[in-house]
Design a protein around this motif. Structure first.
Motif, PDB file in Angstrom:
ATOM      1  N   VAL A 147     -12.453 -11.973 -30.898  1.00  0.00           N
ATOM      2  CA  VAL A 147     -12.328 -10.918 -31.908  1.00  0.00           C
ATOM      3  C   VAL A 147     -10.878 -10.771 -32.364  1.00  0.00           C
ATOM      4  N   LEU A 148      -9.923 -11.001 -31.479  1.00  0.00           N
ATOM      5  CA  LEU A 148      -8.518 -10.947 -31.872  1.00  0.00           C
ATOM      6  C   LEU A 148      -8.214 -12.044 -32.902  1.00  0.00           C
ATOM      7  N   ALA A 149      -8.690 -13.251 -32.647  1.00  0.00           N
ATOM      8  CA  ALA A 149      -8.498 -14.352 -33.596  1.00  0.00           C
ATOM      9  C   ALA A 149      -9.190 -14.045 -34.929  1.00  0.00           C
ATOM     10  N   TYR A 150     -10.371 -13.452 -34.858  1.00  0.00           N
ATOM     11  CA  TYR A 150     -11.097 -13.082 -36.074  1.00  0.00           C
ATOM     12  C   TYR A 150     -10.275 -12.100 -36.900  1.00  0.00           C
ATOM     13  N   THR A 151      -9.716 -11.069 -36.262  1.00  0.00           N
ATOM     14  CA  THR A 151      -8.957 -10.067 -37.020  1.00  0.00           C
ATOM     15  C   THR A 151      -7.685 -10.680 -37.625  1.00  0.00           C
ATOM     16  N   LYS A 152      -7.078 -11.603 -36.930  1.00  0.00           N
ATOM     17  CA  LYS A 152      -5.888 -12.276 -37.466  1.00  0.00           C
ATOM     18  C   LYS A 152      -6.266 -13.143 -38.660  1.00  0.00           C
ATOM     19  N   LYS A 153      -7.328 -13.927 -38.498  1.00  0.00           N
ATOM     20  CA  LYS A 153      -7.787 -14.826 -39.571  1.00  0.00           C
ATOM     21  C   LYS A 153      -8.175 -14.044 -40.826  1.00  0.00           C
ATOM     22  N   GLU A 154      -8.772 -12.862 -40.629  1.00  0.00           N
ATOM     23  CA  GLU A 154      -9.241 -12.063 -41.761  1.00  0.00           C
ATOM     24  C   GLU A 154      -8.149 -11.180 -42.371  1.00  0.00           C
ATOM     25  N   GLY A 155      -6.935 -11.244 -41.855  1.00  0.00           N
ATOM     26  CA  GLY A 155      -5.807 -10.558 -42.468  1.00  0.00           C
ATOM     27  C   GLY A 155      -5.643  -9.085 -42.116  1.00  0.00           C
ATOM     28  N   PHE A 156      -6.210  -8.643 -40.988  1.00  0.00           N
ATOM     29  CA  PHE A 156      -6.019  -7.260 -40.567  1.00  0.00           C
ATOM     30  C   PHE A 156      -4.571  -7.065 -40.105  1.00  0.00           C
ATOM     31  N   ALA A 157      -4.033  -5.870 -40.324  1.00  0.00           N
ATOM     32  CA  ALA A 157      -2.666  -5.573 -39.892  1.00  0.00           C
ATOM     33  C   ALA A 157      -2.571  -5.595 -38.376  1.00  0.00           C
ATOM     34  N   TYR A 158      -3.576  -5.072 -37.722  1.00  0.00           N
ATOM     35  CA  TYR A 158      -3.623  -5.079 -36.269  1.00  0.00           C
ATOM     36  C   TYR A 158      -5.020  -4.712 -35.790  1.00  0.00           C
ATOM     37  N   MET A 159      -5.237  -4.919 -34.504  1.00  0.00           N
ATOM     38  CA  MET A 159      -6.462  -4.498 -33.836  1.00  0.00           C
ATOM     39  C   MET A 159      -6.047  -3.490 -32.774  1.00  0.00           C
ATOM     40  N   SER A 160      -6.716  -2.349 -32.747  1.00  0.00           N
ATOM     41  CA  SER A 160      -6.423  -1.346 -31.726  1.00  0.00           C
ATOM     42  C   SER A 160      -7.686  -1.066 -30.929  1.00  0.00           C
ATOM     43  N   TRP A 161      -7.506  -0.428 -29.781  1.00  0.00           N
ATOM     44  CA  TRP A 161      -8.646  -0.088 -28.933  1.00  0.00           C
ATOM     45  C   TRP A 161      -8.225   0.966 -27.925  1.00  0.00           C
ATOM     46  N   GLN A 162      -9.197   1.536 -27.274  1.00  0.00           N
ATOM     47  CA  GLN A 162      -8.984   2.497 -26.200  1.00  0.00           C
ATOM     48  C   GLN A 162      -9.920   2.128 -25.057  1.00  0.00           C
ATOM     49  N   THR A 163      -9.574   2.600 -23.882  1.00  0.00           N
ATOM     50  CA  THR A 163     -10.489   2.471 -22.756  1.00  0.00           C
ATOM     51  C   THR A 163     -10.332   3.712 -21.883  1.00  0.00           C
ATOM     52  N   ALA A 164     -11.298   3.945 -21.061  1.00  0.00           N
ATOM     53  CA  ALA A 164     -11.261   5.112 -20.182  1.00  0.00           C
ATOM     54  C   ALA A 164     -10.103   4.986 -19.189  1.00  0.00           C
ATOM     55  N   ALA A 165      -9.524   6.115 -18.837  1.00  0.00           N
ATOM     56  CA  ALA A 165      -8.382   6.140 -17.911  1.00  0.00           C
ATOM     57  C   ALA A 165      -8.729   5.550 -16.551  1.00  0.00           C
ATOM     58  N   ASP A 166     -10.001   5.643 -16.147  1.00  0.00           N
ATOM     59  CA  ASP A 166     -10.391   5.109 -14.837  1.00  0.00           C
ATOM     60  C   ASP A 166     -10.942   3.687 -14.896  1.00  0.00           C
ATOM     61  N   ASN A 167     -10.943   3.065 -16.068  1.00  0.00           N
ATOM     62  CA  ASN A 167     -11.474   1.710 -16.215  1.00  0.00           C
ATOM     63  C   ASN A 167     -10.348   0.699 -15.948  1.00  0.00           C
ATOM     64  N   LYS A 168      -9.990   0.567 -14.692  1.00  0.00           N
ATOM     65  CA  LYS A 168      -8.881  -0.302 -14.285  1.00  0.00           C
ATOM     66  C   LYS A 168      -9.126  -1.785 -14.593  1.00  0.00           C
ATOM     67  N   PRO A 169     -10.365  -2.309 -14.408  1.00  0.00           N
ATOM     68  CA  PRO A 169     -10.576  -3.713 -14.767  1.00  0.00           C
ATOM     69  C   PRO A 169     -10.294  -3.987 -16.251  1.00  0.00           C
ATOM     70  N   ALA A 170     -10.727  -3.085 -17.132  1.00  0.00           N
ATOM     71  CA  ALA A 170     -10.473  -3.270 -18.567  1.00  0.00           C
ATOM     72  C   ALA A 170      -8.977  -3.189 -18.851  1.00  0.00           C
ATOM     73  N   GLN A 171      -8.289  -2.246 -18.205  1.00  0.00           N
ATOM     74  CA  GLN A 171      -6.851  -2.113 -18.425  1.00  0.00           C
ATOM     75  C   GLN A 171      -6.114  -3.382 -17.991  1.00  0.00           C
ATOM     76  N   ALA A 172      -6.543  -3.970 -16.885  1.00  0.00           N
ATOM     77  CA  ALA A 172      -5.932  -5.218 -16.414  1.00  0.00           C
ATOM     78  C   ALA A 172      -6.160  -6.340 -17.422  1.00  0.00           C
ATOM     79  N   LEU A 173      -7.386  -6.422 -17.959  1.00  0.00           N
ATOM     80  CA  LEU A 173      -7.691  -7.443 -18.962  1.00  0.00           C
ATOM     81  C   LEU A 173      -6.814  -7.251 -20.190  1.00  0.00           C
TER      82      LEU A 173
END
Length: 155
Positions: free
Chosen positions: A108-134
């Motif tokens: 999805v990051l490559a897709y947003t770059k290819k399609e000319g988006f300024a950036y990709m943002s996201w959020q995750t839960a404060a207790d979702n440590k595996p996602a934060q590590a990723l």
């Protein structure tokens, strides 16, 4: 792990994608189970309205959906460009630990770059440590110190 293909969701994915979304909403985030038709309407909306967002699925060789990612689109006035919000990134528990979340994110990051988006943002839960590590591994930076996130919930 079996070979995985990541691709945009199509109409034939509606039922298995709905099942994955229920697992994400109810099992993973422990939220109230939404009505089945509402989830299908959301999937269908994104299939029909490409300017609002897009869903991507990770499919095994035998046609099983192993995960999904959802992008919603908005705009940045200061950048005068489109932006993409990664609202969902989910891998079914039976496929975790083999790098699929990383593959979905990179796709999805490559897709947003290819399609000319300024950036990709996201959020995750404060207790979702595996996602934060990723997300840290992928080069994401927690910019929470710059902005304060507010919301008003409509029940």
């Amino acid at each position: 792990m079996t070979a995985i293909q990541i691709r945009p969701a199509v109409l034939e994915d509606l039922v298995p994608l709905r099942k994955l979304m229920f697992s994400y909403i109810v099992d993973f985030y422990k939220s109230k189970k939404p009505e089945s038709d509402k989830v299908e309407e959301l999937i269908q909306h994104l299939l029909d309205h490409h300017t609002d967002g897009k869903q991507f699925v990770a499919e095994t060789e035998d046609g099983t959906l192993a995960g999904f990612a959802t992008l919603y689109y908005s705009f940045s006035t200061t950048r005068v460009k489109k932006i993409a919000i990664l609202n969902d990134l989910f891998v079914d528990s039976s496929f975790r630990g083999a790098g699929l979340g990383e593959e979905l994110f990179q796709y999805v990051l490559a897709y947003t770059k290819k399609e000319g988006f300024a950036y990709m943002s996201w959020q995750t839960a404060a207790d979702n440590k595996p996602a934060q590590a990723l997300y840290s591994k992928m080069g994401g930076k927690n910019i929470n110190h710059e902005w304060i996130h507010y919301e008003i919930e409509h029940n």
